[in-house]
Each structure stands twice: as C-alpha cells, then as structure tokens.
Design an enzyme around this catalytic site. Structure first.
Site, PDB file in Angstrom:
ATOM      1  N   HIS A 249      22.449  42.617  11.140  1.00  0.00           N
ATOM      2  CA  HIS A 249      21.755  41.518  11.809  1.00  0.00           C
ATOM      3  C   HIS A 249      20.520  41.986  12.573  1.00  0.00           C
ATOM      4  CE1 HIS A 249      21.340  37.440  12.848  1.00  0.00           C
ATOM      5  NE2 HIS A 249      22.611  37.129  12.984  1.00  0.00           N
TER       6      HIS A 249
ATOM      7  N   ASP B  72      18.242  32.191  -7.588  1.00  0.00           N
ATOM      8  CA  ASP B  72      18.476  32.118  -9.034  1.00  0.00           C
ATOM      9  C   ASP B  72      18.129  33.457  -9.678  1.00  0.00           C
ATOM     10  OD1 ASP B  72      18.622  31.587 -11.733  1.00  0.00           O
ATOM     11  OD2 ASP B  72      16.987  30.125 -11.755  1.00  0.00           O
TER      12      ASP B  72
END
EC number: 2.3.1.162
Length: 439
Positions: free
Chosen positions: A164, A373
């Site tokens: 993070h 994708d």
C-alpha cells in the site's frame, strides 16, 4: 464450499524484473504513503475471467503474455521491482533495485465453477494468490505479487497483491490496465505513470486542529464473525437519488446512498443504545483537492479519511435523506480541511477500530478493476482475498460491482457477528422495499 474442493498446483514461482534492466535509483515516498495505516499494509484482489468464446483462444495460456507484459511494464513502474528501506528519520523509501516482482503460474484441477458464487468471497480464494507475510517493515519483500491460475475449462484468475505504500487502489487499477495493454500487444501505455511523490508533502501539524476520535482504540466484539454480501440494485439507488434531487436540489452519489442505508441498517441490527453515537469512516480520493490537482497518471496514495458521526436516536428516527446529508457534509469537511487533517503524528494515530459503534467503508466499485482486459475480455468478477482474520475485519464494509451475472448495483461485502447478520439483511431489505421505484 469447503476449502478442499479447490486444488491448485504451483507450476512456477519466479522474480520478474524490468526488461530491459534499469539503473538503480532511490525514490522517496509521500507523507500519505508513510502513514502508519498505509506503510505497513498490503491490499489484494482476484480478477476472475471466463474462458474466451473464440475458438482460437480456448487453449491459449494467459500466463505467458501476462508474465512477458510484467517485465515490460516494470520499465515504466520500477518501484514495483524494488524494495523498501527505512531512512534515518523513520520514513520509508523505495530502492529501485530491479530485484523484481513475484510472479506465480498455477493450474487448478477444477473448472472455474468450483469457486461457486463469485460474489461470495470464501477460504478457497486464498489458494489463488501467494500470501506475503504481514510484516510492518516489508524489508526484502516483493512489493508486487502476480499469480495466474488456469482452470480446466479455460477460465483463469489473476491474483494481485500490492504494497500500500507504493500505490492506492486507483493507482493499482491504473497499473493493471497498463499490464493488460502490454499483454494484448500494445507497445505504449495509454496513461503514462507519474511518481512525483514530492507533490504530496503535507505539513505534519504539531497540534491537531480537529479531535481525531475516529482513530481512538476501542474494545473488540467477542463473537463469531461471518462474511457475506448484499446487493443494492441501481433501480433502488437511482430512485433515492432522484428523491434527494427533488427534495434538496442536490446531487448525491451511489456511494452516499449505499453508505447511508448500510449505516442505518447496521445501527438497527446492533441495537446500540439511543444515547450513544455511531461513526463511519471512509476513504476519499483527494487528487483534485490539491492546488493544482495531482496529474493524471499519479499512482501514489492520495486518500483522506472522512468521518460521519450521528447520535443513534437521531439517526434511526430521522430519514434516509438526513443520513445521506450527514455523509455529504463529512466529505465537504474533509475536502476543505484536507491538508490540516490528513497527516498526524504516528503517536497520535491509532487505527484499531474494532468496536460496534465504529465502522469503515471502502469503495472499490469505481476503481476499474473489472475493466482490466488481458485479451479474454473484462473480468467477470473482482474480489478481495481475506488474508486477515474475520475478527480483524468485523467492522469493515467493502463496496464492489456485482459479478456480470448479477443485477447492476453495488455489492456490499461485509464481516458481521453471526447474531447480527440476519437482522442486518432484514433491515436492508425493508429499506429497499420502502424506497424502490414504483413502476
């Protein structure tokens, strides 16, 4: 589903560095990157893909193009191939050593359907992502893990784990979209990444201008915690948004509607005494709150924590609209006072929120993970991997998009005491019936 229903075989685990190799450099993290609740944590996600309907793609191996794309994109994102180090003043920095991100290729003995309901995170998901140790220093550990697990049906899952301190959720989605572009054969990223952490150097105030009660330590609930989800469909959300516009002449977001409903339902389910106060915490992307706004492509942490507070009696006797307006005001307050509130001394910050009066919301529904994708179409579902105990997650609500086979809306993934779960769902369903559009 039992954890043993899924069997995953590890094929290979390697470190993938940037190709071509880059010179070693050291990069500073920002003030927000170095916050205690950020610098010592990781976040992860599973992106689930169905088999391609194209006959030429049925037997295609997604691991190969994704691994090759990882080496290429690390040239643009060298921190993910580096390691964290601590400076003399205690801040973290990234040494871009080129040691690499961890890449794993695996094969399941099952079809993708063995995972059951994609929306319902379950223990089997842990096999789909290598788990880094939850060490607060993260020294000598990979800052990025990518695991591609193929299933016998041709479907696959891409599991990712990010440190993070290097990026926030929006930055992670930006990276994954770029990785997918490279995997599809693109030679140039559509969005150039920007490091420039000096743009987020906020003053560390000697005295807090606001009482940060949202970070005070509180006792934990001692009870079995269970995980489930609830979907608020967009028909209900849009009807409520329209009602707010008609009554107050103000726009409200889907997040504000879902948050207000969840806040009220949870408070009723827990039967918290009317004289007490309840609080919700939620992150806000502050990229546009800087002057000038942070540039497109900035992938560091730019999240501020907003806190909405209300008296239980007032919250439950008031309208849903009233709760929405409280949440809206807390967002305005954070935006107005961001630079004085966002950074506090570690000694003044306590992020243990295990108390029934305090809950945290996180909104992943608009980050774009579902739009990644790799050449097989968009992900049909996005889910976190529960790497902490359910007890540690008991007051945490994650907002996501439902899987492609579910109605459009907001999916709320939650961890609640078993005795409260049924009551919570009853309250949510009652509100949905009350506010649903009459067509």
């Amino acid at each position: 589903m039992e954890k043993t229903d899924l069997h995953v075989n590890l094929i290979e685990k390697v470190m993938v560095g940037p190709s071509p190799p880059l010179p070693k450099t050291t990069l500073q993290l920002s003030s927000i990157d170095n916050l205690p609740g950020v610098r010592g944590s990781i976040f992860n996600a599973l992106l689930i893909y169905n088999a391609s309907p194209s006959p030429t793609m049925i037997s295609a191996d997604p691991a190969k193009p994704i691994r090759e794309a990882l080496a290429k994109i690390l040239v643009y994102y060298p921190p993910f191939a580096g390691r964290l180090r601590e400076t003399e003043n205690g801040d973290l920095e990234v040494e871009c050593t080129g040691e690499g991100a961890m890449f794993l290729e695996a094969m399941a003995d099952n079809e993708l359907s063995v995972l059951g309901d994609f929306d319902d995170s379950n223990p089997s998901f842990q096999q789909l992502l290598f788990s880094l140790p939850l060490d607060t220093n993260f020294k000598d550990l990979s800052l990025l893990v990518v695991q591609v697990t193929r299933f016998t049906c041709g479907g696959f899952v891409v599991g990712v784990s990010f440190h993070h301190g290097v990026c926030d959720g929006r930055g992670a989605a930006q990276f994954l979209k770029g990785l997918a572009e490279m995997a599809r054969g693109e030679v140039k990223l559509s969005l150039e990444p920007i490091w420039n952490r000096e743009l987020v150097k906020l003053d560390d105030p000697k005295y807090l201008q606001f009482f940060h009660f949202e970070f005070l330590r509180a006792p934990s609930i001692v009870e079995k915690i269970v995980q489930t989800y609830f979907i608020i469909d967009f028909e209900t959300i849009n009807y409520i948004k329209q009602s707010v516009m008609e009554e107050c002449k103000e726009f409200c977001s889907s997040f504000e509607v879902a948050s207000a409903m969840t806040w009220i339902a949870r408070t009723r389910a827990f039967q918290i005494p009317e004289s007490e106060y309840v609080k919700i915490l939620f992150g806000m992307d502050m990229r546009n709150s800087f002057n000038p706004p942070l540039p497109s492509g900035y992938y560091g942490n730019s999240i501020g924590t907003a806190c909405a507070v209300d008296n239980v009696q007032d919250l439950l006797s008031g309208s849903l609209l009233r709760a929405i307006m409280i949440i809206k005001k807390s967002k305005v307050s954070l935006n107005d006072n961001f630079k004085s509130r966002a950074v506090v001394k570690p000694s003044e910050l306590d992020v243990n929120m295990n108390h029934e009066n305090v809950v945290a919301f996180a909104d992943w529904s608009r980050l774009g993970f579902d739009e990644v994708d790799f050449g097989w179409g968009n992900a049909v579902s996005v889910s976190p991997v529960q790497q902490q105990s359910a007890l540690a997650m008991q007051n945490y609500f994650l907002f996501l998009k439902p899987s492609k086979n579910k109605p459009d809306g907001i999916k709320i993934l939650m961890f609640l005491p078993l005795s409260k779960m049924k009551s919570f769902k009853i309250e949510m369903e009652a509100m949905m019936k009350k506010y649903v559009a009459k067509v």
